[in-house]
Design an enzyme around this catalytic site. Sequence first.
Site, PDB file in Angstrom:
ATOM      1  N   CYS A 263       0.803  -1.225   0.000  1.00 47.00           N
ATOM      2  CA  CYS A 263       0.000   0.000   0.000  1.00 47.00           C
ATOM      3  C   CYS A 263       0.840   1.281   0.000  1.00 47.00           C
ATOM      4  CB  CYS A 263      -0.936   0.002   1.203  1.00 47.00           C
ATOM      5  SG  CYS A 263      -2.199  -1.276   1.089  1.00 47.00           S
TER       6      CYS A 263
HETATM    7  N1  LIG Z   1      -2.571  -6.486   0.922  1.00 46.14           N
HETATM    8  C1  LIG Z   1      -3.095  -5.488   1.619  1.00 46.14           C
HETATM    9  O1  LIG Z   1      -2.793  -5.332   2.785  1.00 46.14           O
HETATM   10  C2  LIG Z   1      -4.104  -4.530   0.976  1.00 46.14           C
HETATM   11  C3  LIG Z   1      -4.837  -3.667   1.813  1.00 46.14           C
HETATM   12  C4  LIG Z   1      -5.793  -2.828   1.254  1.00 46.14           C
HETATM   13  C5  LIG Z   1      -5.981  -2.824  -0.126  1.00 46.14           C
HETATM   14  N2  LIG Z   1      -5.231  -3.644  -0.934  1.00 46.14           N
HETATM   15  C6  LIG Z   1      -5.508  -3.599  -2.380  1.00 46.14           C
HETATM   16  O2  LIG Z   1      -6.331  -4.726  -2.726  1.00 46.14           O
HETATM   17  C7  LIG Z   1      -6.015  -5.190  -4.043  1.00 46.14           C
HETATM   18  C8  LIG Z   1      -5.646  -6.656  -3.982  1.00 46.14           C
HETATM   19  O3  LIG Z   1      -4.458  -6.778  -3.211  1.00 46.14           O
HETATM   20  P1  LIG Z   1      -3.990  -8.138  -2.560  1.00 46.14           P
HETATM   21  O4  LIG Z   1      -2.900  -7.780  -1.618  1.00 46.14           O
HETATM   22  O5  LIG Z   1      -5.152  -8.928  -2.069  1.00 46.14           O
HETATM   23  O6  LIG Z   1      -3.377  -8.867  -3.858  1.00 46.14           O
HETATM   24  P2  LIG Z   1      -2.801 -10.344  -3.950  1.00 46.14           P
HETATM   25  O7  LIG Z   1      -1.697 -10.297  -4.936  1.00 46.14           O
HETATM   26  O8  LIG Z   1      -2.567 -10.897  -2.589  1.00 46.14           O
HETATM   27  O9  LIG Z   1      -4.017 -11.189  -4.577  1.00 46.14           O
HETATM   28  C9  LIG Z   1      -4.603 -10.890  -5.766  1.00 46.14           C
HETATM   29  C10 LIG Z   1      -5.175 -12.166  -6.384  1.00 46.14           C
HETATM   30  O10 LIG Z   1      -5.853 -11.806  -7.588  1.00 46.14           O
HETATM   31  C11 LIG Z   1      -5.665 -12.840  -8.522  1.00 46.14           C
HETATM   32  N3  LIG Z   1      -5.959 -12.336  -9.866  1.00 46.14           N
HETATM   33  C12 LIG Z   1      -5.216 -11.494 -10.626  1.00 46.14           C
HETATM   34  N4  LIG Z   1      -5.865 -11.216 -11.768  1.00 46.14           N
HETATM   35  C13 LIG Z   1      -7.030 -11.888 -11.733  1.00 46.14           C
HETATM   36  C14 LIG Z   1      -8.125 -12.007 -12.630  1.00 46.14           C
HETATM   37  N5  LIG Z   1      -8.157 -11.344 -13.788  1.00 46.14           N
HETATM   38  N6  LIG Z   1      -9.159 -12.799 -12.290  1.00 46.14           N
HETATM   39  C15 LIG Z   1      -9.141 -13.480 -11.105  1.00 46.14           C
HETATM   40  N7  LIG Z   1      -8.140 -13.406 -10.215  1.00 46.14           N
HETATM   41  C16 LIG Z   1      -7.089 -12.609 -10.519  1.00 46.14           C
HETATM   42  C17 LIG Z   1      -4.243 -13.292  -8.302  1.00 46.14           C
HETATM   43  O11 LIG Z   1      -4.017 -14.601  -8.813  1.00 46.14           O
HETATM   44  C18 LIG Z   1      -4.119 -13.195  -6.781  1.00 46.14           C
HETATM   45  O12 LIG Z   1      -4.413 -14.439  -6.151  1.00 46.14           O
HETATM   46  C19 LIG Z   1      -4.901  -4.269  -4.541  1.00 46.14           C
HETATM   47  O13 LIG Z   1      -5.474  -3.222  -5.263  1.00 46.14           O
HETATM   48  C20 LIG Z   1      -4.290  -3.738  -3.255  1.00 46.14           C
HETATM   49  O14 LIG Z   1      -3.674  -2.493  -3.451  1.00 46.14           O
HETATM   50  C21 LIG Z   1      -4.317  -4.518  -0.401  1.00 46.14           C
END
Ligand SMILES: NC(=O)c1ccc[n+]([C@@H]2O[C@H](COP(=O)([O-])OP(=O)(O)OC[C@H]3O[C@@H](n4cnc5c(N)ncnc54)[C@H](O)[C@@H]3O)[C@@H](O)[C@H]2O)c1
Length: 420
Positions: A263
């Site tokens: 983030c």
């Molecule tokens: N990790 C955190 O602490 C956090 C906190 C708040 C917001 N976010 C935001 O949330 C979003 C997701 O982050 P995350 O950390 O969960 O990501 P991540 O990388 O842990 O997980 C994302 C998942 O999405 C899947 N994916 C990618 N493209 C896809 C598609 N077209 N169809 C289906 N699945 C697909 C991937 O295989 C992966 O398993 C980002 O925008 C991030 O900035 C993350």
Amino acid sequence: MSKFKYDLAVIGLGYVGLPLAIEAANSKLKVVGYDINESLVTNLNNSTSHVEDISNNQVSNSLEKDLIFTSDSEILGESEYIVISVPTPLTDYQPDLSFVEAATKSIAENLQKGHVVILESTTYPGTTLEIVKPILEKSSKLTAGEDFLLGYSPERIDPGNEKWTFKNTPKIVSGINKKSLEKISKFYKLIIDEVVEVSGTREAEMVKLIENTYRQVNIAMVNELAILSNMLDIDIWEVVEAAKTKPFGFQSFRPGPGVGGHCIPIDPKYLSFKTRQIGQPVRFVELAQEINNSMPNYVVARISELMNKKEILLKNSKILILGVAYKKDIGDTRESPALDIIESLLEKSVDISYYDPHVDELTVNKRSIAREENLENLSNFDLILIHTPHSKFQEINFDSVTSLIFDSTGSFTISNANRL
Ligand SMILES: NC(=O)c1ccc[n+]([C@@H]2O[C@H](COP(=O)([O-])OP(=O)(O)OC[C@H]3O[C@@H](n4cnc5c(N)ncnc54)[C@H](O)[C@@H]3O)[C@@H](O)[C@H]2O)c1
């Protein structure tokens, strides 16, 4: 009665999507977890979680309820609510919405009247209206806000935080029109204690960016003051602790080796990308990024200075880095400043190894970094760098260690340590 077989489909089962799917199943909703990563889906179906805050037990309990995991996108058509929680990284230092676009296309192919689509991925203001809405409307020939509803709700999940969890952290919700907002608000109220409505999707998108920019800027301020305090021979840690006693008007931030995670280093760049489109930089963000990004180099410079004073040559020296995750008590190394520090030390031919109870393997620049298994031998190193203040490290008797110690976290009471 809804015409759909499932209540919720979550696209992207990572740090954000998996907890949502599990929590919704706990709230007795019928849930589909969809991810393009087939091996991840297989593991989840075998009750193996890849997200630290979610235990294998939680996954298996949810599977016994109404939750299924799949890589078959057609199932999206069978769920009333569809939440997108796919990555929004930077590619070539620019926002990369390709994952959001791909996920939206897979919804568009299955979109029907009555669907409610919610974007949760962090992004710049305007994404829901300018990117997601046109993709959904174009191939489906349906109208957003009428045939299907659309909104944005930022995720505030804080990995490793036991007090503020998915359920008790207030959730910001928005819709592209009143009908969308009402329906989306109603949905989150089923699974989250407090829901906060804002007037539009752009405001909701901006909420997430202001939250992370606030952290980015304040961390940069205290990091800059740490560097200056060191020059002035003032103990910044004592200063921060004392300032913290003010019961109003001051929130404490601690200096450190830089910012990491998915983030804080990334989200403010989404904000500056957007404002650059109207010809305006976010000057605070750019300065904060510059300062925070310089911290790993500052740590290396301080290490080099300390060793120099002891007449130890940095080249070929043995350094152990304690903790490589970007924050305490978790194993996530994404964007961790430790990676930059290690890279820089490798370039200087340092014999670097690491120990992190939460990280089993580490690769930097395609080089596998040796993991120290024996913490009895800390005095065998020329220098111990504490990078992440994992609770486990409180058990180490640092006072008995004869090596140089550099605590970049300021979290340990060590008589012979040097601090940031
Ligand atoms: N990790 C955190 O602490 C956090 C906190 C708040 C917001 N976010 C935001 O949330 C979003 C997701 O982050 P995350 O950390 O969960 O990501 P991540 O990388 O842990 O997980 C994302 C998942 O999405 C899947 N994916 C990618 N493209 C896809 C598609 N077209 N169809 C289906 N699945 C697909 C991937 O295989 C992966 O398993 C980002 O925008 C991030 O900035 C993350």
